[in-house]
Design an enzyme around this catalytic site. Structure first.
Site, mmCIF file in Angstrom:
data_model
loop_
_atom_site.group_PDB
_atom_site.id
_atom_site.type_symbol
_atom_site.label_atom_id
_atom_site.label_comp_id
_atom_site.label_asym_id
_atom_site.label_seq_id
_atom_site.Cartn_x
_atom_site.Cartn_y
_atom_site.Cartn_z
ATOM 1 N N LYS A 297 0.796 -1.213 0.000
ATOM 2 C CA LYS A 297 0.000 0.000 0.000
ATOM 3 C C LYS A 297 0.834 1.270 0.000
ATOM 4 C CE LYS A 297 -4.272 -1.474 1.817
ATOM 5 N NZ LYS A 297 -5.258 -0.513 1.331
ATOM 6 N N GLU B 89 -20.821 -17.889 0.067
ATOM 7 C CA GLU B 89 -20.864 -16.479 -0.368
ATOM 8 C C GLU B 89 -21.139 -16.295 -1.862
ATOM 9 O OE1 GLU B 89 -17.596 -14.097 1.243
ATOM 10 O OE2 GLU B 89 -17.512 -15.336 3.038
ATOM 11 N N ARG C 217 -6.330 -2.584 -12.164
ATOM 12 C CA ARG C 217 -7.450 -2.896 -11.269
ATOM 13 C C ARG C 217 -7.982 -1.643 -10.577
ATOM 14 N NH1 ARG C 217 -8.577 -6.276 -6.096
ATOM 15 N NH2 ARG C 217 -10.827 -6.302 -6.387
ATOM 16 N N HIS D 145 -11.240 -12.879 10.900
ATOM 17 C CA HIS D 145 -10.258 -13.294 9.901
ATOM 18 C C HIS D 145 -9.495 -12.075 9.412
ATOM 19 C CE1 HIS D 145 -8.402 -14.732 6.280
ATOM 20 N NE2 HIS D 145 -9.039 -13.803 5.596
ATOM 21 N N GLU E 220 -3.344 -15.327 7.629
ATOM 22 C CA GLU E 220 -2.588 -15.842 6.489
ATOM 23 C C GLU E 220 -1.174 -16.178 6.935
ATOM 24 O OE1 GLU E 220 -2.748 -13.460 2.906
ATOM 25 O OE2 GLU E 220 -0.617 -13.800 2.578
ATOM 26 N N HIS F 118 -3.424 -17.782 -3.007
ATOM 27 C CA HIS F 118 -3.040 -16.888 -4.099
ATOM 28 C C HIS F 118 -2.365 -17.640 -5.230
ATOM 29 C CE1 HIS F 118 -4.357 -13.478 -1.885
ATOM 30 N NE2 HIS F 118 -3.701 -13.905 -0.841
HETATM 31 N N1 GLN Z 1 -15.073 -14.153 4.030
HETATM 32 C C1 GLN Z 1 -14.353 -13.540 2.961
HETATM 33 C C2 GLN Z 1 -14.070 -14.553 1.868
HETATM 34 O O1 GLN Z 1 -13.854 -15.667 2.160
HETATM 35 C C3 GLN Z 1 -13.046 -12.965 3.447
HETATM 36 C C4 GLN Z 1 -12.295 -12.272 2.359
HETATM 37 C C5 GLN Z 1 -11.064 -11.538 2.810
HETATM 38 O O2 GLN Z 1 -10.590 -11.710 3.894
HETATM 39 N N2 GLN Z 1 -10.546 -10.732 1.976
HETATM 40 O O3 GLN Z 1 -14.038 -14.238 0.703
HETATM 41 ZN ZN ZN Z 2 -8.639 -12.860 3.771
#
Ligand code: GLN
Ligand code: ZN
Length: 783
Positions: free
Chosen positions: A128, A503, A534, A660, A684, A713
Site C-alpha cells: 500500500k 458467499e 485494477r 479473519h 494468512e 493466491h
Molecule cells: N469471508 C471472505 C471470503 O472468504 C473474506 C475475504 C477476505 O478476507 N478478503 O471471501
Molecule cells: Zn482474507
C-alpha cells in the site's frame, strides 16, 4: 501577480477506464504496443487539456503511469533486479510488465481484500502507498546496486505536453522516499544507496532544465512519517546536492498525507524554492508554516481534500485563507489539493442516478479543479464573479449538515446510549471456551474455510444478467441455492467440521453489506485505481449507518437447514467496512465505525437467534487502517477494537465468534489482536512457513487460532504432507489445543478444480495429525 492554482497529479485510468481496457487488451495479446501507447498518450493529452480548461496554472506532467509511478521510477533509475531481461539502456515494455506482473501473464489472483499478494510469479512485491488503497510495486535493490538513467521520463512528459502548448511542472518521486519505499535484498538500509542515486537525479534535472523546465515537483511524502535522524539527514544532503547541481531549476518539495510535524524544521531548512503543505491533515500547522517559513519559499497550500470526495465550503476555505494570503506575496503562494488527485474518481458527470442532494455535496477530481479555480478568482479580487458558486458550495455543505437523509435520530440516540458492557462478552474466554466445546463438540484441530468458494463464471454471469434485468430474481436465487446446497453437500462429503455457505450471492465483501445498509450510497463510475489496471468503486458513507433488515440471515438459515454440522455465519467487520469506503467528514471516523458496528451487531444478534452457532466477522483491513504516525496508533486501535467488540458481543457465551485477517504482520499490534477477544482468529501464514506465528506464541495468545495452511493466491494444490508439516510447525509455536485448520483466505478467485483436491488434502492433513497426536503425548507435539 496573482495567486496561482497548482495540481499535484491527476487520475490516470481515464474517465471510462480507457487505460484499464487498453492494458488488458495488450496483455491478452489482442492489441499491440503502439495501440497501448497511443491510448496512454491520448489520456495524458486529455487530462492536461482538462486541467488547462479548468484554469489550473501549474499543471503536472509525469504523474501518468502505465502501471505504477513507483515502478516507473525504479525502472527509470535502473533499479531492475536480474532476471527480467534488462542489462542496460532503454527498458522494454516487456521488462516493465514482467516486473509488475511476473513473467507469466494471466492468472492474477485477487482475494478481494484489496491486498494483492502476487501469485507466486516473480513480480515485484506490492504494497500500500502510505495509507491509501493504492498499491505500488516495492523497488528491490540488489547488493552493490548501481543506478543509471535508463530514460528521462519527466523530460519526455514535459516535452510531450509542450508539443500541445502546455507548460508543465514535472512530478518526480523524491530520492529519499523512493529509497525508503524500497527494500534491499541483502537486508541493508536502502538509504545507504543515496550517494549512488543522486547523480541520476542530477542528470535528470539538468536535462529538464536544459529543455526549458523552470519548476519541478519533487515528492517526498516520507516527510509525513516518523523519520530517523538519518533519513532527515539524507533529505538535507539530497536536496543540497540537487540545488548545487542545478541551481536555476526551481524545486517544489511536496509532502502529503499528513502534517510535517516533527519533520517541519528539517523540511523548511531544505535548500528548495517551494514546499507543499497538506492543509487538510496538516491543517493545524498551516498557519504556523505560513508565518514562519523563509520569505523566499513559495508555499503550496493544499486546502482541498485530495483524499475525499466531499465538496468544500468555499466560503469557509476563503475565510481560513484570508489571514494567510496577507502574509506573503501572492506570487509566493499557490492553491492546491492536499495531495495528488489520483485517489479520487474522475468526475461526477455520470452520476445521474445519485440522490440530487448528495450529488450536490460531492466533488471528484475534475470538480476539485473547478473548486480551485473559484478560490483563485475570489482571492484575486474577483469574488463577485464566483459569488454564486461560493454560495452553492456553502448551501451544499449546510444541506448535508441538516439533512434528514444524513441524520437518523435513532442511530444517533443509540450511539449516545452505548455502555462499556455492550463491547464485552458476558464471560471471559476461558469460560466461553468450555461452554462452546460442549455446545459444538468439535474434534481437535477443527477444519473450516474462510468463507467464499469459487465464484464461477456461471455465478458471475447470472448476477450480471439479474442486474441487467435479464434474469428474474427467482431464477437467480434458484441458481444460488443450487450452488450453496452443492457446496454444503461437498463440504460434508470431504469431512470439513465447520461449514460455510460459500458467499455465492456476494459481489464484494464490503459492497454486499453496504448495499443493505442505510447511510451508504454508490456511484456508477466512481472508479479509483487500486493497482495496475485494477480499479475499485468504493461505496460512499454519507449519513448515519444502520441496518433496516437482516442482511445474511436467509442464506445462513438456508445453508444450515441442509446440514447437521455447524454453518458459520459470515460478516464483514465495521473497520473493514469503513476502511474500504469513502467516509463522511462531518463526524469523526471513530463514530462512523461505531455506527457500522451497531449495524453488524444487529446482524450478529439475528444470526444467533436463527440458530447459527458460529459467526465470523472479517477484519482484513484492521491493520492497514493504522495511522502513518506511531503516536496516533493507540487511539486508532482503541476505537477499532472497541468497534469490533461492539459488533461481536451481543451473543451468549456458547456462540462462537471468529474473525479473519488476510495478512500476518501482527508484531506491532498484538495487544489489539488480543483485545478483539474473538474466540477464534484465522490469519494468512502458509507462505511464511508459520514463522509469523511466533508473535502469537511469544505473547501467549490466549484464544484459538487458525493459521492458514493453503496459499490461496496460487493455483497450486498443496499436498497432505506439506500441510501436515505446516501444522506441526504451528503446533511448535502454539498449543495444539488452540489450533484450527483452514486456508489463508477466501477461495472466490480460485477454481473448483484446485479447491476440491486442496481442501480434501487439508482435511486429510488434520485427520492424520489428530491420529498422530492421540497416539503420542496427547496435545503437545514435541519439536
Ligand atoms: N469471508 C471472505 C471470503 O472468504 C473474506 C475475504 C477476505 O478476507 N478478503 O471471501
Ligand atoms: Zn482474507
Amino acid at each position: 501577480m496573482s495567486i496561482k492554482t497548482a495540481n499535484l497529479g491527476f487520475p490516470r485510468i481515464g474517465r471510462k477506464r480507457e487505460l484499464k481496457f487498453a492494458l488488458e487488451a495488450y496483455w491478452a495479446g489482442k492489441s499491440d504496443e503502439a495501440t497501448l501507447l497511443q491510448v496512454a498518450r491520448d489520456l495524458r493529452h486529455r487530462h492536461w487539456k482538462l486541467q488547462q480548461e479548468h484554469g489550473i496554472d501549474i499543471i503536472p506532467s509525469n504523474d501518468f503511469s502505465l502501471y505504477d509511478h513507483v515502478l516507473d521510477h525504479a525502472v527509470m533509475v535502473g533499479a531492475i533486479p536480474d532476471g527480467y531481461g534488462w542489462t542496460e539502456g532503454q527498458v522494454s515494455l516487456e521488462t516493465y510488465f514482467a516486473l509488475a506482473r511476473g513473467k507469466r501473464a494471466g492468472d492474477a489472483a485477487d482475494c478481494g481484500c484489496a491486498n494483492p499478494h502476487g501469485t507466486g510469479r516473480p513480480a515485484l512485491e506490492m504494497t500500500k502507498w502510505f495509507d491509501t488503497n493504492y498499491h505500488y510495486l516495492v523497488p528491490e535493490f540488489q547488493a552493490g546496486q548501481a543506478f543509471s538513467l535508463t530514460g528521462n521520463r519527466p523530460l519526455d512528459a514535459f516535452l510531450e505536453a509542450r508539443e500541445i502548448g502546455i507548460h508543465t511542472r514535472p512530478v518526480i518521486l523524491g530520492p529519499v522516499t523512493f529509497l525508503k519505499l524500497g527494500k534491499a535484498r541483502d537486508g541493508s538500509d536502502p538509504l545507504d544507496l543515496l550517494d549512488r542515486l543522486l547523480p541520476v537525479y542530477r542528470q535528470m534535472l539538468a536535462e529538464l532544465h536544459e529543455a526549458g523546465a523552470d519548476w519541478v515537483q519533487i515528492d517526498e511524502p516520507c516527510l509525513a512519517l516518523d523519520l530517523t535522524d538519518k533519513a532527515r539527514d539524507c533529505l538535507t544532503r539530497a536536496f543540497s546536492a540537487l540545488a548545487q547541481a542545478v541551481p536555476d531549476l526551481s524545486v517544489m518539495v511536496a509532502s502529503y498525507f499528513g502534517a510535517y510535524g516533527d519533520n517541519l524544521e528539517a523540511a523548511l531548512a531544505l535548500p528548495v524554492d517551494g514546499a507543499h503543505i497538506d492543509g487538510i491533515r496538516g491543517a493545524d500547522e498551516l498557519n504556523r508554516i505560513v508565518a514562519n517559513a523563509p520569505p523566499h519559499l513559495t508555499l503550496s497550500l493544499g486546502v482541498l481534500d485530495g483524499r475525499n470526495i466531499w465538496r468544500a465550503d468555499l466560503d469557509a476555505v476563503l475565510r481560513d485563507l484570508a489571514p494567510l494570503v496577507g502574509q506573503r506575496a501572492a506570487d509566493r503562494l499557490q492553491l492546491a489539493p492536499s495531495c495528488s488527485l489520483l485517489h479520487l474518481p474522475y468526475d461526477l458527470a455520470d452520476e445521474t442516478a445519485l440522490d440530487l442532494e448528495l450529488r450536490a455535496s460531492l466533488s471528484f477530481a475534475t470538480e476539485k479543479l473547478e473548486e480551485l479555480a473559484v478560490l483563485k478568482q475570489a482571492l484575486s479580487g474577483n469574488r463577485e464573479t464566483v459569488e454564486t458558486r461560493i454560495g452553492a458550495s456553502v448551501r451544499a455543505v449546510a444541506m448535508r449538515r441538516a439533512s434528514r437523509k444524513v441524520h437518523d435520530p435513532l442511530v444517533e440516540g443509540r450511539l449516545a446510549s452505548l455502555t462499556p458492557e455492550m463491547a464485552k462478552r458476558t464471560s471471559p474466554f476461558a469460560a466461553r471456551k468450555a461452554v462452546q466445546a460442549h455446545h459444538l463438540s468439535l474434534p481437535p484441530l477443527p477444519t473450516t474455510t474462510i468463507g467464499s468458494f469459487p465464484q464461477t463464471s456461471e455465478v458471475r454471469a447470472a448476477r450480471a444478467a439479474h442486474q441487467r434485468g435479464e434474469l428474474s430474481y427467482i431464477d437467480y436465487r434458484a441458481l444460488l441455492e443450487r450452488e450453496t446446497e452443492a457446496a454444503i453437500r461437498w463440504q460434508e462429503d470431504i469431512g470439513i467440521d465447520v461449514l460455510v455457505h460459500g458467499e455465492f450471492e456476494r459481489n464484494d465483501m464490503v459492497q454486499y453489506f453496504a448495499e443493505q445498509m442505510d447511510g451508504y450510497a454508490f456511484t456508477r463510475s466512481g472508479w479509483v485505481q487500486s493497482y495496475g489496471s485494477r480499479c475499485v468503486r468504493p461505496p460512499i458513507i454519507f449519513g448515519d449507518v444502520s441496518r433496516p433488515r437482516p442482511m445474511t440471515v436467509d442464506w445462513a438459515e438456508f445453508a444450515q437447514s441442509k446440514t447437521a454440522k455447524p454453518v458459520k455465519g459470515m460478516l464483514t467487520g465495521p473497520v473493514t467496512m469503513l476502511q474500504w469506503s469513502f467516509v463522511r467528514d462531518d463526524i469523526p471516523r471513530a463514530e462512523v465505525c461505531r455506527q457500522i458496528a451497531l449495524a453488524i451487531r444487529d446482524e450478529v444478534t439475528d444470526l444467533e437467534a436463527a440458530g447459527i452457532a458460529i459467526i465470523q466477522i472479517d477484519e482484513p483491513a484492521l491493520r492497514e487502517g493504522l495511522p502513518l504516525r506511531r503516536d496516533d496508533w493507540q487511539y486508532y486501535l482503541e476505537w477499532a477494537t472497541e468497534s469490533f467488540r461492539l459488533s461481536a458481543s451481543s451473543v451468549a457465551d456458547q456462540t462462537q465468534i471468529h474473525t479473519h485477517m488476510c495478512y500476518s504482520e501482527f508484531n506491532d499490534i498484538m495487544p489489539a489482536i488480543v483485545a478483539l477477544d474473538a474466540d477464534v482468529i484465522s490469519i494468512e501464514t502458509s507462505r511464511s512457513k508459520m514463522e509469523l506465528l511466533d508473535v502469537f506464541g511469544d505473547t501467549s495468545y490466549p484464544n484459538e487460532i487458525g493459521p492458514g495452511v493453503y496459499d490461496i493466491h496460487s493455483p497450486r494444490v498443496p499436498t497432505v504432507e506439506e500441510m501436515v508439516e505446516l501444522l506441526e510447525a504451528a503446533a511448535r509455536r502454539i498449543d495444539a489445543e488452540q489450533l484450527w485448520v483452514n486456508p489463508d483466505c477466501g477461495l472466490k478467485t480460485r477454481g473448483w478444480a484446485e479447491v476440491k483436491p486442496a481442501l480434501a488434502n487439508m482435511v486429510s492433513a488434520a485427520r492424520l495429525l489428530r491420529k498422530r497426536m492421540s497416539e503420542t503425548d496427547g496435545w503437545r507435539i514435541s519439536a
